[in-house]
Design a protein around this motif. Structure first.
Motif, mmCIF file in Angstrom:
data_model
loop_
_atom_site.group_PDB
_atom_site.id
_atom_site.type_symbol
_atom_site.label_atom_id
_atom_site.label_comp_id
_atom_site.label_asym_id
_atom_site.label_seq_id
_atom_site.Cartn_x
_atom_site.Cartn_y
_atom_site.Cartn_z
ATOM 1 N N SER A 1 -45.914 15.712 -43.359
ATOM 2 C CA SER A 1 -45.667 14.853 -42.202
ATOM 3 C C SER A 1 -46.389 15.340 -40.956
ATOM 4 O O SER A 1 -45.992 15.016 -39.845
ATOM 5 C CB SER A 1 -44.152 14.784 -41.914
ATOM 6 N N LEU A 2 -47.454 16.123 -41.136
ATOM 7 C CA LEU A 2 -48.116 16.727 -39.988
ATOM 8 C C LEU A 2 -49.531 16.198 -39.767
ATOM 9 O O LEU A 2 -49.992 16.127 -38.631
ATOM 10 C CB LEU A 2 -48.161 18.256 -40.149
ATOM 11 N N SER A 3 -50.220 15.831 -40.839
ATOM 12 C CA SER A 3 -51.622 15.440 -40.683
ATOM 13 C C SER A 3 -52.018 14.439 -41.768
ATOM 14 O O SER A 3 -51.341 14.304 -42.792
ATOM 15 C CB SER A 3 -52.535 16.671 -40.749
ATOM 16 N N TRP A 4 -53.158 13.753 -41.526
ATOM 17 C CA TRP A 4 -53.704 12.791 -42.472
ATOM 18 C C TRP A 4 -54.880 13.404 -43.231
ATOM 19 O O TRP A 4 -55.652 14.180 -42.678
ATOM 20 C CB TRP A 4 -54.227 11.556 -41.748
ATOM 21 N N THR A 5 -55.018 13.010 -44.482
ATOM 22 C CA THR A 5 -56.223 13.260 -45.273
ATOM 23 C C THR A 5 -56.841 11.906 -45.604
ATOM 24 O O THR A 5 -56.123 10.916 -45.749
ATOM 25 C CB THR A 5 -55.879 14.018 -46.567
ATOM 26 N N HIS A 6 -58.157 11.853 -45.724
ATOM 27 C CA HIS A 6 -58.837 10.602 -46.034
ATOM 28 C C HIS A 6 -59.271 10.589 -47.495
ATOM 29 O O HIS A 6 -59.949 11.503 -47.963
ATOM 30 C CB HIS A 6 -60.043 10.410 -45.112
ATOM 31 N N CYS A 7 -58.851 9.552 -48.206
ATOM 32 C CA CYS A 7 -59.144 9.407 -49.626
ATOM 33 C C CYS A 7 -60.598 8.967 -49.820
ATOM 34 O O CYS A 7 -61.053 8.017 -49.187
ATOM 35 C CB CYS A 7 -58.186 8.373 -50.221
ATOM 36 N N GLU A 8 -61.332 9.670 -50.688
ATOM 37 C CA GLU A 8 -62.722 9.317 -50.951
ATOM 38 C C GLU A 8 -62.821 8.035 -51.774
ATOM 39 O O GLU A 8 -63.639 7.164 -51.507
ATOM 40 C CB GLU A 8 -63.420 10.464 -51.689
ATOM 41 N N HIS A 9 -61.981 7.928 -52.804
ATOM 42 C CA HIS A 9 -62.013 6.746 -53.671
ATOM 43 C C HIS A 9 -60.627 6.107 -53.680
ATOM 44 O O HIS A 9 -59.646 6.736 -54.063
ATOM 45 C CB HIS A 9 -62.406 7.130 -55.103
ATOM 46 N N VAL A 10 -60.547 4.866 -53.255
ATOM 47 C CA VAL A 10 -59.285 4.128 -53.236
ATOM 48 C C VAL A 10 -59.204 3.274 -54.498
ATOM 49 O O VAL A 10 -60.092 2.457 -54.774
ATOM 50 C CB VAL A 10 -59.179 3.242 -51.983
ATOM 51 N N ASP A 11 -58.155 3.463 -55.275
ATOM 52 C CA ASP A 11 -57.948 2.724 -56.518
ATOM 53 C C ASP A 11 -57.385 1.339 -56.187
ATOM 54 O O ASP A 11 -56.174 1.134 -56.125
ATOM 55 C CB ASP A 11 -56.976 3.501 -57.416
ATOM 56 N N LEU A 12 -58.267 0.385 -55.969
ATOM 57 C CA LEU A 12 -57.834 -0.948 -55.548
ATOM 58 C C LEU A 12 -57.059 -1.688 -56.631
ATOM 59 O O LEU A 12 -56.284 -2.597 -56.327
ATOM 60 C CB LEU A 12 -59.037 -1.780 -55.107
ATOM 61 N N ASP A 13 -57.244 -1.311 -57.904
ATOM 62 C CA ASP A 13 -56.438 -1.922 -58.961
ATOM 63 C C ASP A 13 -54.958 -1.570 -58.789
ATOM 64 O O ASP A 13 -54.086 -2.307 -59.257
ATOM 65 C CB ASP A 13 -56.910 -1.461 -60.340
ATOM 66 N N TYR A 14 -54.695 -0.440 -58.133
ATOM 67 C CA TYR A 14 -53.306 -0.055 -57.828
ATOM 68 C C TYR A 14 -52.832 -0.718 -56.537
ATOM 69 O O TYR A 14 -51.709 -1.221 -56.454
ATOM 70 C CB TYR A 14 -53.195 1.465 -57.704
ATOM 71 N N HIS A 15 -53.674 -0.697 -55.522
ATOM 72 C CA HIS A 15 -53.248 -1.149 -54.198
ATOM 73 C C HIS A 15 -53.185 -2.667 -54.069
ATOM 74 O O HIS A 15 -52.467 -3.185 -53.207
ATOM 75 C CB HIS A 15 -54.179 -0.570 -53.123
ATOM 76 N N VAL A 16 -53.962 -3.398 -54.873
ATOM 77 C CA VAL A 16 -53.971 -4.864 -54.816
ATOM 78 C C VAL A 16 -53.604 -5.402 -56.195
ATOM 79 O O VAL A 16 -54.363 -5.222 -57.149
ATOM 80 C CB VAL A 16 -55.348 -5.400 -54.377
ATOM 81 N N SER A 17 -52.443 -6.045 -56.301
ATOM 82 C CA SER A 17 -51.918 -6.497 -57.589
ATOM 83 C C SER A 17 -51.658 -7.998 -57.571
ATOM 84 O O SER A 17 -51.472 -8.602 -56.507
ATOM 85 C CB SER A 17 -50.603 -5.768 -57.919
#
Length: 447
Positions: free
Chosen positions: A70-86
């Protein structure tokens, strides 16, 4: 790695299975107006073909020292859109009842902290041929104002689709006029400045005789909550609210709060649970300038409003609500920004304490309900040519706050989204009926 500001960090730190901290929206698109895709399936295929994910939607919480997230953000290099958009389908008969059941379940589930904190669901099979899109993002990622502004930028006023804008892949460049008005980022407030702001805000709260924290009566809504949610949605023509506003010299938000007050009063009377003292609402107020309204994170203050649920006459109730809201907003606007934020933290602190493990329930409620009014698009907007018929904002209840009401404007309508703890608030649709009755009562009392 980006550090979170304290408010965004709090939304992550206080989240649990019983207290999901994401906000959502249920959008309904009418393809009968479309000049582009001829079917829901074609529009869904086009939406899912957008694979360029913007930086905001690549963020997920870092794990510091092996545990803290809960302290900082990391940036994802590859976003799995098959998971995020259904893609989902509504079961027969494909009505709003079946759609609400699906979205209630989706809104109850926590977001995976090992992935960027958002998900979008394209829901087909509605009997009227419309496409439903339910999207949720963590409150640490953006507040409601930012989410609605982002939605507006991704949709087109022109029904002839020259582009397809989606939340995670929105690429419209910021206008020069907006950029010029943007404030320069400042450092986080120090402990001394926050303490000074809290002291100034506390004195102002007392001197204005405004509702104080822990002064709200306990009601059936102010109980411990579970993680399962129930939602209810409904739209009303803005023209009806404006007619009351013009007749009474109040604001749209005053009329909305009076509708909610009437509904809460009737619902509690049905359950023989209306307290003698008036209910108190927490009403979020944006502290951002127009140029900063779509910034990351949270920039919202909290005002307390006396809902006058102890008053039987609808016109008198509206007048008391308008007076209470006027003074609360005036206080926030006159304070320096750091003091306004400190006051908001002071008002919300009891909620945060009640969510910590090992702390007993509070003897009094800091407020009874959160009611949020988020400005939305003023003209009809479209997704790939399909007109946005409705956008129902869905927030979250707090511990000891089993019901949340959020609404947004959409062209000629006001779209309401109610979210409640499934266990604590039975027959949520009755509240929608009471909202409708409350509006009719106001019309009769003010004409």
């Amino acid at each position: 790695m980006d550090l979170l500001n304290p408010l965004d960090a709090a939304f992550l730190a206080l989240e649990s299975r019983e207290h999901p901290m994401h906000v959502g929206a249920l959008q309904l698109f009418d393809l009968d107006t479309a000049h582009g895709p001829s079917s829901v399936a074609e529009l869904c295929d086009n939406i899912m073909s957008v694979t360029d994910v913007q930086p905001r939607f690549r963020r997920y919480p870092s794990r510091v020292l092996g545990g803290f997230s809960s302290l900082s953000w990391t940036h994802c290099e590859h976003v799995d859109l098959d998971y995020h958009v259904s893609r989902y389908a509504v079961p027969n008969p494909g009505g709003m009842h079946q759609l609400r059941d699906i979205v209630s379940g989706l809104h109850s589930a926590l977001l995976d902290r090992h992935r960027p904190l958002w998900q979008s669901y394209l829901i087909e099979g509605l009997s009227d041929g419309r496409l439903a899109v339910y999207t949720k993002t963590h409150h640490a990622l953006m507040d409601g104002v930012s989410a609605i502004r982002l939605m507006q930028r991704t949709l087109d006023v022109d029904p002839d689709p020259t582009r397809l804008g989606v939340m995670w892949g929105e690429t419209r460049p910021r206008s020069i006029s907006s950029a010029r008005g943007r404030r320069q980022p400042r450092g986080l407030p120090t402990a001394v400045s926050l303490a000074t702001g809290a002291l100034a805000a506390g004195r102002a709260l007392i001197s204005r005789n405004l509702p104080a924290p822990l002064s709200a009566p306990l009601t059936m809504f102010n109980v411990p909550i579970g993680g399962a949610r129930r939602i209810a949605v409904r739209s009303w023509p803005l023209a009806r609210i404006h007619a009351i506003r013009q007749t009474t010299g109040t604001t749209v938000n005053d009329v909305v709060l009076a509708m909610c007050s009437a509904a809460l009063r009737s619902y509690l009377l049905e359950h023989e649970a209306l307290p003698e003292a008036p209910l108190i609402a927490m009403v979020p107020v944006s502290l951002r300038s127009e140029a900063d309204a779509d910034a990351d994170g949270n920039g919202v203050g909290a005002a307390l409003c006396n809902l006058a649920t102890d008053v039987a006459d609808p016109a008198d109730r509206l007048a008391r609500i308008a007076d209470s809201m006027h003074h609360s907003k005036k206080l926030l606007c006159q304070l320096p920004e750091f003091a306004a934020l400190a006051l908001s933290a002071l008002l919300m602190a009891p909620i945060g304490v009640s969510m910590l493990r090992g702390f007993p329930p509070l003897p009094r409620a800091p407020f009874n309900i959160a009611i949020s009014n988020v400005p939305g698009p003023r003209t009809p907007v479209h997704l790939g040519g399909a007109r946005l018929d409705a956008v129902y904002p869905l927030s979250f209840p707090f511990e000891g706050q089993a019901l949340n009401i959020t609404l947004t404007s959409n062209a000629d309508n006001l779209d309401f989204g109610l979210v409640a703890c499934r266990r604590a608030v039975p027959h949520l649709d009755r509240l929608v009926t009471h909202l409708d009755d409350g509006l009719a009562e106001l019309e009769k009392a003010t004409t």
